[in-house]
Design a protein around this motif. Structure first.
Motif, PDB file in Angstrom:
ATOM      1  N   CYS A  12     -65.568  20.507  17.866  1.00  0.00           N
ATOM      2  CA  CYS A  12     -64.530  21.265  17.179  1.00  0.00           C
ATOM      3  C   CYS A  12     -64.985  22.716  17.142  1.00  0.00           C
ATOM      4  O   CYS A  12     -65.984  23.025  16.487  1.00  0.00           O
ATOM      5  CB  CYS A  12     -64.325  20.734  15.763  1.00  0.00           C
ATOM      6  SG  CYS A  12     -63.271  21.810  14.747  1.00  0.00           S
ATOM      7  N   PRO A  13     -64.298  23.617  17.831  1.00  0.00           N
ATOM      8  CA  PRO A  13     -64.782  24.996  17.901  1.00  0.00           C
ATOM      9  C   PRO A  13     -64.392  25.854  16.714  1.00  0.00           C
ATOM     10  O   PRO A  13     -64.787  27.022  16.634  1.00  0.00           O
ATOM     11  CB  PRO A  13     -64.108  25.514  19.175  1.00  0.00           C
ATOM     12  CG  PRO A  13     -62.823  24.758  19.234  1.00  0.00           C
ATOM     13  CD  PRO A  13     -63.124  23.395  18.677  1.00  0.00           C
ATOM     14  N   GLY A  14     -63.614  25.301  15.775  1.00  0.00           N
ATOM     15  CA  GLY A  14     -63.132  26.094  14.652  1.00  0.00           C
ATOM     16  C   GLY A  14     -61.768  26.697  14.952  1.00  0.00           C
ATOM     17  O   GLY A  14     -61.158  26.450  16.001  1.00  0.00           O
ATOM     18  N   THR A  32     -69.541  29.856  22.298  1.00  0.00           N
ATOM     19  CA  THR A  32     -70.989  29.621  22.307  1.00  0.00           C
ATOM     20  C   THR A  32     -71.323  28.215  21.835  1.00  0.00           C
ATOM     21  O   THR A  32     -72.279  27.605  22.316  1.00  0.00           O
ATOM     22  CB  THR A  32     -71.738  30.643  21.433  1.00  0.00           C
ATOM     23  OG1 THR A  32     -71.360  30.494  20.059  1.00  0.00           O
ATOM     24  CG2 THR A  32     -71.478  32.066  21.890  1.00  0.00           C
ATOM     25  N   HIS A  33     -70.534  27.689  20.899  1.00  0.00           N
ATOM     26  CA  HIS A  33     -70.808  26.354  20.357  1.00  0.00           C
ATOM     27  C   HIS A  33     -70.390  25.258  21.341  1.00  0.00           C
ATOM     28  O   HIS A  33     -71.023  24.197  21.406  1.00  0.00           O
ATOM     29  CB  HIS A  33     -70.091  26.184  19.021  1.00  0.00           C
ATOM     30  CG  HIS A  33     -70.437  27.237  18.021  1.00  0.00           C
ATOM     31  ND1 HIS A  33     -71.728  27.421  17.563  1.00  0.00           N
ATOM     32  CD2 HIS A  33     -69.678  28.184  17.413  1.00  0.00           C
ATOM     33  CE1 HIS A  33     -71.748  28.429  16.689  1.00  0.00           C
ATOM     34  NE2 HIS A  33     -70.518  28.905  16.586  1.00  0.00           N
ATOM     35  N   LYS A  42     -69.426  20.539  15.013  1.00  0.00           N
ATOM     36  CA  LYS A  42     -68.792  21.802  14.659  1.00  0.00           C
ATOM     37  C   LYS A  42     -69.883  22.775  14.260  1.00  0.00           C
ATOM     38  O   LYS A  42     -70.702  22.463  13.401  1.00  0.00           O
ATOM     39  CB  LYS A  42     -67.800  21.626  13.512  1.00  0.00           C
ATOM     40  CG  LYS A  42     -67.048  22.912  13.159  1.00  0.00           C
ATOM     41  CD  LYS A  42     -66.004  22.678  12.072  1.00  0.00           C
ATOM     42  CE  LYS A  42     -65.245  23.966  11.761  1.00  0.00           C
ATOM     43  NZ  LYS A  42     -64.210  23.751  10.711  1.00  0.00           N
ATOM     44  N   PHE A  43     -69.889  23.921  14.886  1.00  0.00           N
ATOM     45  CA  PHE A  43     -70.917  24.944  14.641  1.00  0.00           C
ATOM     46  C   PHE A  43     -72.319  24.355  14.772  1.00  0.00           C
ATOM     47  O   PHE A  43     -73.203  24.627  13.993  1.00  0.00           O
ATOM     48  CB  PHE A  43     -70.713  25.584  13.273  1.00  0.00           C
ATOM     49  CG  PHE A  43     -69.355  26.204  13.067  1.00  0.00           C
ATOM     50  CD1 PHE A  43     -68.619  26.677  14.145  1.00  0.00           C
ATOM     51  CD2 PHE A  43     -68.803  26.293  11.809  1.00  0.00           C
ATOM     52  CE1 PHE A  43     -67.357  27.242  13.962  1.00  0.00           C
ATOM     53  CE2 PHE A  43     -67.555  26.854  11.627  1.00  0.00           C
ATOM     54  CZ  PHE A  43     -66.823  27.329  12.690  1.00  0.00           C
ATOM     55  N   ILE A  62     -70.394  16.313  12.641  1.00  0.00           N
ATOM     56  CA  ILE A  62     -69.377  16.127  11.610  1.00  0.00           C
ATOM     57  C   ILE A  62     -68.837  14.716  11.706  1.00  0.00           C
ATOM     58  O   ILE A  62     -69.006  14.019  12.711  1.00  0.00           O
ATOM     59  CB  ILE A  62     -68.229  17.158  11.738  1.00  0.00           C
ATOM     60  CG1 ILE A  62     -67.535  17.068  13.103  1.00  0.00           C
ATOM     61  CG2 ILE A  62     -68.759  18.559  11.497  1.00  0.00           C
ATOM     62  CD1 ILE A  62     -66.327  17.988  13.232  1.00  0.00           C
ATOM     63  N   ALA A  63     -68.159  14.272  10.646  1.00  0.00           N
ATOM     64  CA  ALA A  63     -67.684  12.892  10.565  1.00  0.00           C
ATOM     65  C   ALA A  63     -66.524  12.666  11.514  1.00  0.00           C
ATOM     66  O   ALA A  63     -65.694  13.551  11.742  1.00  0.00           O
ATOM     67  CB  ALA A  63     -67.273  12.570   9.148  1.00  0.00           C
ATOM     68  N   TRP A  64     -66.481  11.469  12.073  1.00  0.00           N
ATOM     69  CA  TRP A  64     -65.378  11.083  12.949  1.00  0.00           C
ATOM     70  C   TRP A  64     -64.134  10.763  12.128  1.00  0.00           C
ATOM     71  O   TRP A  64     -63.046  10.673  12.645  1.00  0.00           O
ATOM     72  CB  TRP A  64     -65.741   9.866  13.790  1.00  0.00           C
ATOM     73  CG  TRP A  64     -66.792  10.166  14.818  1.00  0.00           C
ATOM     74  CD1 TRP A  64     -68.126   9.916  14.728  1.00  0.00           C
ATOM     75  CD2 TRP A  64     -66.585  10.753  16.110  1.00  0.00           C
ATOM     76  NE1 TRP A  64     -68.778  10.301  15.890  1.00  0.00           N
ATOM     77  CE2 TRP A  64     -67.839  10.823  16.735  1.00  0.00           C
ATOM     78  CE3 TRP A  64     -65.479  11.243  16.779  1.00  0.00           C
ATOM     79  CZ2 TRP A  64     -68.014  11.361  18.018  1.00  0.00           C
ATOM     80  CZ3 TRP A  64     -65.639  11.767  18.041  1.00  0.00           C
ATOM     81  CH2 TRP A  64     -66.905  11.829  18.654  1.00  0.00           C
TER      82      TRP A  64
END
Length: 233
Positions: free
Chosen positions: A185-187, A207-208, A226-227, A231-233
């Motif tokens: 997830c790139p945000g 970059t991520h 993420k970053f 993170i949770a699925w």
């Protein structure tokens, strides 16, 4: 032998930023662009900066286009080390499931979920043959079942499907060598999709994504980040 990266939707937004970063790292980078003229223009601009970027027509909603694209890449460049699935659509804004029509849902799934399935399936035999590959699926926290909500229904459903696809492809390809498949997830990004009020510029977000494309042999597979944090699925 050149290391080769493929970036779907690499002619704009997040994909464009990731293309530059991969090319600057020394990857011969192939943009897959539905608009072949847009892709060729971007690739030519990069080559004027002495970056090895090329483009070919790719419509991830069409299996024939996907197969032809990867046949061309392998014929021209010999291998694919990285597949970055960046192409995607966000069609409905904040609409919930009662407000979207069937066509919107089907198109979202066809591009965001099945499109990535098509590219993963097309590239898998080549990565298996070379016992190496990195696949990064650009997903979204909105596709996490752990944090599901009612708005943006078609987008959320399609990205939840992409997350499931990531786990399935990762588990399958792990049997064939050093092949890693992860979702990022790139945000919220200032692109045509994310809008001008988004938090991040495309260069920072990319970059991520590129980080996950560069995992070493002991790196994770089947992860959701993420970053640069799980993170949770």
């Amino acid at each position: 032998m050149n290391k080769v990266a493929v970036v779907t939707g690499g002619n704009r937004g997040l994909g464009l930023a990731a293309t530059r970063q991969l090319a600057e790292l020394g990857y011969l980078t192939v943009i897959g662009s539905r608009d072949v003229n847009a892709g060729a223009g971007v690739a030519g601009a990069f080559r004027s900066e002495q970056l090895a970027v090329y483009a070919s027509q790719l419509d991830i909603s069409d299996s024939r286009s996907v197969d032809a694209f990867f046949e061309h890449v392998i014929e021209e460049y010999g291998r694919v080390d990285i597949l970055l699935n960046s192409a995607g659509v966000y069609l409905e804004g904040a609409k919930g499931f009662r407000e979207i029509d069937e066509a919107t849902l089907l198109e979202s799934i066809n591009v965001n979920t099945i499109g990535a399935w098509r590219t993963c399936k097309a590239v898998a035999p080549h990565m298996i043959r070379q016992s190496y590959g990195r696949i990064v699926n650009v997903s979204s926290g909105w596709g996490a079942l752990a944090d599901m909500n009612a708005n943006a229904a078609a987008y959320r459903i399609s990205k939840a499907g992409l997350n499931a696809l990531t786990r399935i492809v990762a588990a399958d390809l792990a049997k064939y060598g050093d092949i890693k498949v992860n979702a990022v997830c790139p945000g919220w990004i200032r692109t045509r999709m994310g809008g001008a009020d988004a938090e991040l510029d495309a260069d920072e977000a990319a970059t991520h994504v590129v980080w996950a494309a560069l995992f070493g042999e002991n790196g994770p597979t089947g992860g959701f980040f993420k970053f640069r944090k799980s993170i949770a699925w």
